[in-house]
Design a protein around this motif. Structure first.
Motif, mmCIF file in Angstrom:
data_model
loop_
_atom_site.group_PDB
_atom_site.id
_atom_site.type_symbol
_atom_site.label_atom_id
_atom_site.label_comp_id
_atom_site.label_asym_id
_atom_site.label_seq_id
_atom_site.Cartn_x
_atom_site.Cartn_y
_atom_site.Cartn_z
ATOM 1 N N THR A 8 33.290 34.979 43.683
ATOM 2 C CA THR A 8 32.592 33.696 43.605
ATOM 3 C C THR A 8 33.194 32.814 42.508
ATOM 4 O OG1 THR A 8 30.953 34.445 41.979
ATOM 5 C CG2 THR A 8 30.424 34.787 44.329
ATOM 6 N N GLU A 9 32.942 31.525 42.641
ATOM 7 C CA GLU A 9 33.383 30.574 41.614
ATOM 8 C C GLU A 9 32.742 30.904 40.269
ATOM 9 O OE1 GLU A 9 35.746 28.169 41.706
ATOM 10 O OE2 GLU A 9 36.188 29.018 43.675
ATOM 11 N N ARG A 10 31.495 31.357 40.307
ATOM 12 C CA ARG A 10 30.791 31.718 39.069
ATOM 13 C C ARG A 10 31.497 32.867 38.343
ATOM 14 N NH1 ARG A 10 25.135 31.906 40.650
ATOM 15 N NH2 ARG A 10 25.762 33.739 41.825
ATOM 16 N N ALA A 11 31.996 33.855 39.098
ATOM 17 C CA ALA A 11 32.717 34.976 38.485
ATOM 18 C C ALA A 11 34.040 34.515 37.887
ATOM 19 C CB ALA A 11 32.943 36.079 39.515
ATOM 20 N N PHE A 12 34.780 33.675 38.631
ATOM 21 C CA PHE A 12 36.035 33.150 38.087
ATOM 22 C C PHE A 12 35.779 32.312 36.839
ATOM 23 C CE2 PHE A 12 38.129 33.606 42.429
ATOM 24 C CZ PHE A 12 39.067 34.546 42.011
ATOM 25 N N ALA A 13 34.703 31.506 36.845
ATOM 26 C CA ALA A 13 34.384 30.656 35.695
ATOM 27 C C ALA A 13 34.048 31.506 34.469
ATOM 28 C CB ALA A 13 33.217 29.727 36.038
ATOM 29 N N ARG A 14 33.286 32.569 34.658
ATOM 30 C CA ARG A 14 32.943 33.439 33.519
ATOM 31 C C ARG A 14 34.178 34.147 32.992
ATOM 32 N NH1 ARG A 14 31.467 34.228 28.873
ATOM 33 N NH2 ARG A 14 30.595 36.247 28.359
ATOM 34 N N LEU A 15 35.061 34.600 33.890
ATOM 35 C CA LEU A 15 36.305 35.234 33.453
ATOM 36 C C LEU A 15 37.138 34.243 32.645
ATOM 37 C CD1 LEU A 15 38.249 37.612 33.396
ATOM 38 C CD2 LEU A 15 39.081 36.890 35.653
ATOM 39 N N ALA A 22 38.977 34.986 24.076
ATOM 40 C CA ALA A 22 39.877 36.032 23.589
ATOM 41 C C ALA A 22 41.255 35.477 23.237
ATOM 42 C CB ALA A 22 40.017 37.130 24.635
ATOM 43 N N GLY A 23 41.568 34.285 23.731
ATOM 44 C CA GLY A 23 42.857 33.689 23.446
ATOM 45 C C GLY A 23 44.002 34.272 24.256
ATOM 46 N N GLU A 24 43.684 34.997 25.327
ATOM 47 C CA GLU A 24 44.722 35.550 26.205
ATOM 48 C C GLU A 24 44.185 35.639 27.625
ATOM 49 O OE1 GLU A 24 45.730 39.737 25.647
ATOM 50 O OE2 GLU A 24 43.846 40.040 24.607
ATOM 51 N N ALA A 25 45.087 35.526 28.581
ATOM 52 C CA ALA A 25 44.689 35.573 29.988
ATOM 53 C C ALA A 25 44.912 36.973 30.542
ATOM 54 C CB ALA A 25 45.488 34.555 30.792
ATOM 55 N N ARG A 26 43.819 37.666 30.830
ATOM 56 C CA ARG A 26 43.893 38.996 31.430
ATOM 57 C C ARG A 26 43.127 38.962 32.741
ATOM 58 N NH1 ARG A 26 43.005 43.690 27.380
ATOM 59 N NH2 ARG A 26 44.188 44.749 28.973
ATOM 60 N N ALA A 27 43.493 39.869 33.611
ATOM 61 C CA ALA A 27 42.824 39.958 34.910
ATOM 62 C C ALA A 27 41.563 40.800 34.783
ATOM 63 C CB ALA A 27 43.766 40.576 35.936
ATOM 64 N N LEU A 28 40.605 40.550 35.656
ATOM 65 C CA LEU A 28 39.416 41.388 35.757
ATOM 66 C C LEU A 28 39.710 42.448 36.813
ATOM 67 C CD1 LEU A 28 36.388 41.663 34.868
ATOM 68 C CD2 LEU A 28 35.853 40.540 37.032
ATOM 69 N N GLU A 57 42.955 35.178 43.311
ATOM 70 C CA GLU A 57 43.093 34.145 42.297
ATOM 71 C C GLU A 57 42.158 32.974 42.555
ATOM 72 O OE1 GLU A 57 47.096 33.361 40.669
ATOM 73 O OE2 GLU A 57 47.799 34.537 42.389
ATOM 74 N N GLY A 58 41.657 32.410 41.469
ATOM 75 C CA GLY A 58 40.809 31.235 41.542
ATOM 76 C C GLY A 58 40.579 30.689 40.154
ATOM 77 N N ASN A 59 40.474 29.385 40.025
ATOM 78 C CA ASN A 59 40.185 28.744 38.739
ATOM 79 C C ASN A 59 41.207 29.154 37.667
ATOM 80 O OD1 ASN A 59 38.713 27.080 37.028
ATOM 81 N ND2 ASN A 59 37.209 28.637 36.511
ATOM 82 N N GLY A 60 42.443 29.442 38.102
ATOM 83 C CA GLY A 60 43.479 29.865 37.160
ATOM 84 C C GLY A 60 43.312 31.289 36.662
ATOM 85 N N GLN A 61 42.420 32.066 37.276
ATOM 86 C CA GLN A 61 42.115 33.424 36.845
ATOM 87 C C GLN A 61 42.491 34.415 37.944
ATOM 88 O OE1 GLN A 61 40.928 33.853 33.619
ATOM 89 N NE2 GLN A 61 41.355 31.654 33.600
ATOM 90 N N LYS A 62 42.591 35.707 37.559
ATOM 91 C CA LYS A 62 42.936 36.755 38.511
ATOM 92 C C LYS A 62 41.914 37.886 38.468
ATOM 93 C CE LYS A 62 47.886 35.972 38.136
ATOM 94 N NZ LYS A 62 49.175 36.535 37.723
ATOM 95 N N VAL A 63 41.528 38.327 39.657
ATOM 96 C CA VAL A 63 40.723 39.539 39.818
ATOM 97 C C VAL A 63 41.598 40.489 40.619
ATOM 98 C CG1 VAL A 63 38.656 40.553 40.851
ATOM 99 C CG2 VAL A 63 38.521 38.325 39.720
ATOM 100 N N VAL A 64 41.740 41.730 40.155
ATOM 101 C CA VAL A 64 42.619 42.687 40.821
ATOM 102 C C VAL A 64 41.839 43.906 41.297
ATOM 103 C CG1 VAL A 64 44.682 41.924 39.593
ATOM 104 C CG2 VAL A 64 43.321 43.758 38.635
ATOM 105 N N VAL A 65 42.287 44.435 42.451
ATOM 106 C CA VAL A 65 41.699 45.640 43.038
ATOM 107 C C VAL A 65 42.859 46.548 43.426
ATOM 108 C CG1 VAL A 65 40.270 46.590 44.888
ATOM 109 C CG2 VAL A 65 39.747 44.324 43.941
#
Length: 108
Positions: A8-15, A22-28, A57-65
């Motif tokens: 969801t957009e809400r999950a990407f926004a929270r990530l 944290a000052g760094e981009a990590r995947a969830l 990917e969404g909102n410039g963020q990554k979720v990985v499985v």
């Protein structure tokens, strides 16, 4: 054919908020492991993508499985929930036949 989970957009926004703080981009990373009170349990953590991961990917963020967890998460919805008892990433999994009260353990 396995239908990938949705984020969801809400999950990407929270990530995005977590990574900004944290000052760094990590995947969830969302994974399924054996154990828990119902047979399987979710593991959700910040991590780096690997070569066998499905990357959402969404909102410039990554979720990985990872490829082993993917069949257990087919057509699931990864979300972020804020309630009186706390805030957390949640998984609505249509493949789960039952789950425990905490929402992190399930059976199939």
């Amino acid at each position: 054919m396995t239908v990938p989970p949705k984020v969801t957009e809400r999950a990407f926004a929270r990530l995005a908020e977590i990574n900004e703080a944290a000052g760094e981009a990590r995947a969830l990373r969302v994974a399924v492991e054996g154990g828990g009170c119902s047979g399987f349990q979710y593991e959700i953590k910040l991590d780096e993508p690997t070569s066998d991961d499905l990357v959402l990917e969404g909102n410039g963020q990554k979720v990985v499985v990872d490829s082993v967890s993917l069949p257990f998460l087919a057509d699931a919805v990864i979300d972020f929930s804020e309630e009186l008892i706390g805030a957390r990433f949640t998984i609505e999994n249509p493949n789960a036949t039952s789950s425990c009260g905490c929402g992190t353990s399930f059976s199939m």
